[in-house]
Design a protein around this motif. Sequence first.
Motif, PDB file in Angstrom:
ATOM      1  N   PHE A   1      -3.601   4.198  -8.857  1.00  0.00           N
ATOM      2  CA  PHE A   1      -3.167   3.636  -7.573  1.00  0.00           C
ATOM      3  C   PHE A   1      -3.498   2.139  -7.497  1.00  0.00           C
ATOM      4  CE2 PHE A   1      -4.590   2.454  -3.273  1.00  0.00           C
ATOM      5  CZ  PHE A   1      -3.383   2.535  -2.599  1.00  0.00           C
ATOM      6  N   ILE A   2      -4.720   1.785  -7.914  1.00  0.00           N
ATOM      7  CA  ILE A   2      -5.121   0.365  -7.901  1.00  0.00           C
ATOM      8  C   ILE A   2      -4.275  -0.440  -8.871  1.00  0.00           C
ATOM      9  CG2 ILE A   2      -7.030  -1.214  -8.392  1.00  0.00           C
ATOM     10  CD1 ILE A   2      -8.946   0.958  -7.432  1.00  0.00           C
ATOM     11  N   HIS A   3      -3.914   0.164 -10.023  1.00  0.00           N
ATOM     12  CA  HIS A   3      -3.061  -0.507 -11.011  1.00  0.00           C
ATOM     13  C   HIS A   3      -1.717  -0.884 -10.390  1.00  0.00           C
ATOM     14  CE1 HIS A   3      -1.083  -1.406 -14.801  1.00  0.00           C
ATOM     15  NE2 HIS A   3      -0.137  -0.533 -14.488  1.00  0.00           N
ATOM     16  N   TYR A   4      -1.124   0.050  -9.635  1.00  0.00           N
ATOM     17  CA  TYR A   4       0.137  -0.252  -8.960  1.00  0.00           C
ATOM     18  C   TYR A   4      -0.079  -1.242  -7.806  1.00  0.00           C
ATOM     19  CZ  TYR A   4       2.391   3.657 -11.408  1.00  0.00           C
ATOM     20  OH  TYR A   4       2.909   4.488 -12.366  1.00  0.00           O
ATOM     21  N   LEU A   5      -1.187  -1.084  -7.105  1.00  0.00           N
ATOM     22  CA  LEU A   5      -1.396  -1.865  -5.895  1.00  0.00           C
ATOM     23  C   LEU A   5      -1.515  -3.362  -6.182  1.00  0.00           C
ATOM     24  CD1 LEU A   5      -1.887  -2.036  -2.865  1.00  0.00           C
ATOM     25  CD2 LEU A   5      -4.310  -1.591  -3.289  1.00  0.00           C
ATOM     26  N   TRP A   6      -2.291  -3.772  -7.196  1.00  0.00           N
ATOM     27  CA  TRP A   6      -2.483  -5.209  -7.402  1.00  0.00           C
ATOM     28  C   TRP A   6      -1.182  -5.887  -7.803  1.00  0.00           C
ATOM     29  CZ3 TRP A   6      -1.408  -7.935 -11.766  1.00  0.00           C
ATOM     30  CH2 TRP A   6      -1.333  -7.260 -12.999  1.00  0.00           C
ATOM     31  N   GLN A   7      -0.312  -5.162  -8.487  1.00  0.00           N
ATOM     32  CA  GLN A   7       0.976  -5.750  -8.851  1.00  0.00           C
ATOM     33  C   GLN A   7       1.904  -5.861  -7.632  1.00  0.00           C
ATOM     34  OE1 GLN A   7       2.472  -4.299 -12.870  1.00  0.00           O
ATOM     35  NE2 GLN A   7       0.839  -2.774 -12.487  1.00  0.00           N
ATOM     36  N   LEU A   8       1.881  -4.830  -6.789  1.00  0.00           N
ATOM     37  CA  LEU A   8       2.721  -4.871  -5.590  1.00  0.00           C
ATOM     38  C   LEU A   8       2.200  -5.898  -4.582  1.00  0.00           C
ATOM     39  CD1 LEU A   8       3.342  -1.055  -5.245  1.00  0.00           C
ATOM     40  CD2 LEU A   8       5.047  -2.788  -5.790  1.00  0.00           C
ATOM     41  N   LEU A   9       0.903  -6.182  -4.618  1.00  0.00           N
ATOM     42  CA  LEU A   9       0.370  -7.229  -3.748  1.00  0.00           C
ATOM     43  C   LEU A   9       0.908  -8.608  -4.147  1.00  0.00           C
ATOM     44  CD1 LEU A   9      -3.353  -6.136  -3.249  1.00  0.00           C
ATOM     45  CD2 LEU A   9      -1.521  -6.133  -1.550  1.00  0.00           C
ATOM     46  N   ILE A  10       1.267  -8.780  -5.402  1.00  0.00           N
ATOM     47  CA  ILE A  10       1.904 -10.032  -5.828  1.00  0.00           C
ATOM     48  C   ILE A  10       3.277 -10.159  -5.179  1.00  0.00           C
ATOM     49  CG2 ILE A  10       2.839 -11.272  -7.823  1.00  0.00           C
ATOM     50  CD1 ILE A  10       0.542 -10.211  -9.474  1.00  0.00           C
ATOM     51  N   TYR A  11       4.009  -9.027  -5.123  1.00  0.00           N
ATOM     52  CA  TYR A  11       5.275  -9.031  -4.393  1.00  0.00           C
ATOM     53  C   TYR A  11       5.037  -9.411  -2.921  1.00  0.00           C
ATOM     54  CZ  TYR A  11       7.979  -6.681  -8.107  1.00  0.00           C
ATOM     55  OH  TYR A  11       8.640  -6.372  -9.276  1.00  0.00           O
ATOM     56  N   ALA A  12       4.006  -8.795  -2.323  1.00  0.00           N
ATOM     57  CA  ALA A  12       3.706  -9.072  -0.922  1.00  0.00           C
ATOM     58  C   ALA A  12       3.348 -10.542  -0.717  1.00  0.00           C
ATOM     59  CB  ALA A  12       2.558  -8.179  -0.457  1.00  0.00           C
ATOM     60  N   LEU A  13       2.568 -11.099  -1.644  1.00  0.00           N
ATOM     61  CA  LEU A  13       2.207 -12.509  -1.548  1.00  0.00           C
ATOM     62  C   LEU A  13       3.441 -13.402  -1.632  1.00  0.00           C
ATOM     63  CD1 LEU A  13       0.018 -14.675  -1.387  1.00  0.00           C
ATOM     64  CD2 LEU A  13      -0.187 -14.558  -3.871  1.00  0.00           C
ATOM     65  N   ALA A  14       4.378 -13.045  -2.503  1.00  0.00           N
ATOM     66  CA  ALA A  14       5.617 -13.817  -2.618  1.00  0.00           C
ATOM     67  C   ALA A  14       6.410 -13.778  -1.315  1.00  0.00           C
ATOM     68  CB  ALA A  14       6.463 -13.280  -3.771  1.00  0.00           C
ATOM     69  N   ILE A  15       6.460 -12.602  -0.679  1.00  0.00           N
ATOM     70  CA  ILE A  15       7.155 -12.481   0.609  1.00  0.00           C
ATOM     71  C   ILE A  15       6.507 -13.373   1.652  1.00  0.00           C
ATOM     72  CG2 ILE A  15       7.650 -10.885   2.507  1.00  0.00           C
ATOM     73  CD1 ILE A  15       7.899  -8.665   0.404  1.00  0.00           C
ATOM     74  N   ILE A  16       5.177 -13.370   1.700  1.00  0.00           N
ATOM     75  CA  ILE A  16       4.461 -14.175   2.685  1.00  0.00           C
ATOM     76  C   ILE A  16       4.696 -15.662   2.450  1.00  0.00           C
ATOM     77  CG2 ILE A  16       2.166 -14.779   3.538  1.00  0.00           C
ATOM     78  CD1 ILE A  16       1.301 -11.908   2.821  1.00  0.00           C
ATOM     79  N   VAL A  17       4.649 -16.089   1.184  1.00  0.00           N
ATOM     80  CA  VAL A  17       4.832 -17.508   0.862  1.00  0.00           C
ATOM     81  C   VAL A  17       6.241 -17.973   1.236  1.00  0.00           C
ATOM     82  CG1 VAL A  17       4.978 -19.170  -1.034  1.00  0.00           C
ATOM     83  CG2 VAL A  17       3.068 -17.560  -0.930  1.00  0.00           C
ATOM     84  N   VAL A  18       7.249 -17.163   0.912  1.00  0.00           N
ATOM     85  CA  VAL A  18       8.632 -17.526   1.258  1.00  0.00           C
ATOM     86  C   VAL A  18       8.791 -17.619   2.772  1.00  0.00           C
ATOM     87  CG1 VAL A  18      11.035 -16.777   1.167  1.00  0.00           C
ATOM     88  CG2 VAL A  18       9.597 -16.598  -0.866  1.00  0.00           C
ATOM     89  N   TYR A  19       8.215 -16.656   3.481  1.00  0.00           N
ATOM     90  CA  TYR A  19       8.289 -16.692   4.949  1.00  0.00           C
ATOM     91  C   TYR A  19       7.628 -17.962   5.499  1.00  0.00           C
ATOM     92  CZ  TYR A  19       6.097 -16.130   9.477  1.00  0.00           C
ATOM     93  OH  TYR A  19       5.610 -16.364  10.732  1.00  0.00           O
ATOM     94  N   LEU A  20       6.424 -18.282   5.020  1.00  0.00           N
ATOM     95  CA  LEU A  20       5.707 -19.452   5.514  1.00  0.00           C
ATOM     96  C   LEU A  20       6.470 -20.748   5.215  1.00  0.00           C
ATOM     97  CD1 LEU A  20       2.029 -18.534   4.557  1.00  0.00           C
ATOM     98  CD2 LEU A  20       3.053 -18.514   6.829  1.00  0.00           C
TER      99      LEU A  20
ATOM    100  N   LEU B   1       0.823  -1.209   0.000  1.00  0.00           N
ATOM    101  CA  LEU B   1       0.000   0.000   0.000  1.00  0.00           C
ATOM    102  C   LEU B   1       0.859   1.262   0.000  1.00  0.00           C
ATOM    103  CD1 LEU B   1      -2.706  -1.125   2.594  1.00  0.00           C
ATOM    104  CD2 LEU B   1      -3.114  -0.626   0.176  1.00  0.00           C
ATOM    105  N   LEU B   2       1.914   1.259   0.819  1.00  0.00           N
ATOM    106  CA  LEU B   2       2.778   2.434   0.920  1.00  0.00           C
ATOM    107  C   LEU B   2       3.497   2.714  -0.399  1.00  0.00           C
ATOM    108  CD1 LEU B   2       4.024   4.640   2.723  1.00  0.00           C
ATOM    109  CD2 LEU B   2       5.800   2.995   3.347  1.00  0.00           C
ATOM    110  N   VAL B   3       4.093   1.674  -0.997  1.00  0.00           N
ATOM    111  CA  VAL B   3       4.828   1.859  -2.252  1.00  0.00           C
ATOM    112  C   VAL B   3       3.870   2.258  -3.374  1.00  0.00           C
ATOM    113  CG1 VAL B   3       6.264   0.711  -3.981  1.00  0.00           C
ATOM    114  CG2 VAL B   3       6.652   0.276  -1.553  1.00  0.00           C
ATOM    115  N   ALA B   4       2.675   1.646  -3.395  1.00  0.00           N
ATOM    116  CA  ALA B   4       1.691   2.017  -4.411  1.00  0.00           C
ATOM    117  C   ALA B   4       1.295   3.476  -4.272  1.00  0.00           C
ATOM    118  CB  ALA B   4       0.466   1.117  -4.303  1.00  0.00           C
TER     119      ALA B   4
END
Length: 501
Positions: free
Chosen positions: A183-202, A149-152
Motif C-alpha cells: 500500500f505504501i509502495h503505491y501511495l508514495w507514487q500516487l502522492l507525486i500525481y497529487a503533488l503535480a495536481i496541486i502545483v498546476v492548480y497553484l 489514498l483512495l486509489v492506493a
Amino acid sequence: MVSLLVIRWIAVIPLLTLVVFSAHTDFLQQHQRLASVYGLVQGQLLVETLPMLVVHWLVAGLHGKRAMVVWCAGFVIYPAVTLLMQSVSVNYQQWQQLSLLLWLLLCVVSLSTLLLLGKHTRNKTSSGRWLGWLSLDNMVAVLAIGWALLVAAVLASHDNPMLNQPIDPVIDVTKINAQLGLFIHYLWQLLIYALAIIVVYLFNRYVLIRQLLSRFGIVVFISAGLLFILVTTPLLVGLFISLPLNDLPAYVANLTAGGDRNLFNMYNYHVMALFLVLTTPVILAYERQQSDALRLEAKQQQTRTELKLLQQQINPHFLFNTLNSLYALTLAKSDQAAPSVLRLSDMLRYSVYQGQRSQVGLTQELQYLQDYVALQQLRLGSRCEFKLSWPNSDNGLMISPMLLIVPLENAVKHGAEPSSKPTFIDLAVSIDGTSLTLQCVNPVVSEQGVQVHPGGLGLANLQRRLALQYAGRHQLISEQRGDNWHTVLTLELQPNKDRTS
C-alpha cells in the motif's frame, strides 16, 4: 444570504454521495451485475444511514449545545445501538451493511460540512477561526491527497492490479493490513500525481489568473495558458512514466491520460487543458466570493469605527455641560453640591463603561436621563420648569447607549440656557410593546432678533447613529412648531435575550 432550507439540503449532498458510493463499492465487491440487486443494496444502506442523514439535515440549522446534543444522538448513540444489535442478533449482523469505516467517514464529512456551511447560518464564532484553514488551496490539497489514498487502497486490494485491468473500485481493508508495504509502495507514487495536481492548480490561480488575467486581460491569459500546457504536459508525463508503477509492458495501459509511453500523446494535452478549463471558473468564483467578503468586513469595520467616534464626540459635550452645572453649584455653596457630585460620578461611570457598548438596558439609559435632569434642575432652578413623564416599566428592552440624552441636551443648551425669561422643557418617554417614543418640547429662543434653532453636532451625530444602528427601525422629527421646538424620536427596540430565554 442563502436560506436555511437551501443550506440544509446542500449540507446533505456530501453525506448522500458517500453513502451511494459506499453502496456502489459493496455491490461491486459482491461481483453482482443485476440491477435489482444494485437497487436493493443502495436502498438498504440508505435506510440504515437515514437517521444520520436526517440528524445532519437538522443540525445544519442549529447552534451551540443543542446542535451538539442532536448530532451526538444521530452519529454516536444510533451507531452504538446498531453495533449492540449486531452482537445480540446473528440475523441482524448478516443483514447490516453500515460498516465501522463508513460510520467514521460519515462523522468526518458531517463535521467538515457543518463547519464550512456554518458561516451562512451564524455570525463569526469560535468555530469561524477554522474557516480560514479550510481555504480553496487547502481543500484542493486535501482532495488530491485523498484521491491518492483512495486509489492506493484500491490498487493494494487487488493482485497485480496494473496487469489485470480493469479492476473493480473495491477496498479490502484486511488485504491492505496484510500487505501494508505494498500500500505504501503505491501511495508514495500516487502522492507525486497529487503533488503535480496541486502545483498546476497553484500556478493557474496565482500566476495565470492573478498576475496575467487580472492585470493584462483574457488574450494574454489564454496565450500563457496554452504555452503552459505545451511546455508542462510532456515534462509531467515523463515524470509519471518514470515511476515504478508505470514500468509495464507496451500492451498494458499505464496511469497517464494517453495510456502509453508517448510523451506527446494528444490525450495528455487534452487532460491538462481540461483541468485548467474546469479549475479556472471555480477559482474565479472563489476569488469573487473572498473579495466580496473582504469588502463586507471592511464596511462593517468602518461602521463600527464610525459609531465609536460618534459616541466619543457626544461624551465631551455632555461632560462640559455637566461640569459647568457643578461649577455653578459650588460657587453658590449649595447643599446639593455633594449629591450632585455623586450623580455626576454615576453619569461618568455610565458614560465611560456603558457608553462604549453596543447595547444597554433601557432602565440604565432612562436613569442616565433622570440624573441629568436632576443636575439641570439644581443649576437652572426656577428659570426652567421641567415637565417629565417616564414609563412605568422598560419591558426588558435594550437600547444603544447615549441616544436619548441628545434631544434633552439640545433643549437645555438651546432652549433654557440662552433664555433670559422663565422657560420650560417638556420631556415624555413612553413604551408601547417594543416601540419607544421620546417627545421633547422647548421654546425657541431669539437672540438679537434671530431665532436659535436647536441642533448642532449633537443632533447631527444622533441622526448618523440612528441611520447606522436603527436603519428602517426609527423615525426622528425635529422641527419648529409656532414658538416651540418639537423633537419626536421613535425607536423599535430589541428585548433582552437573557431575560426572554
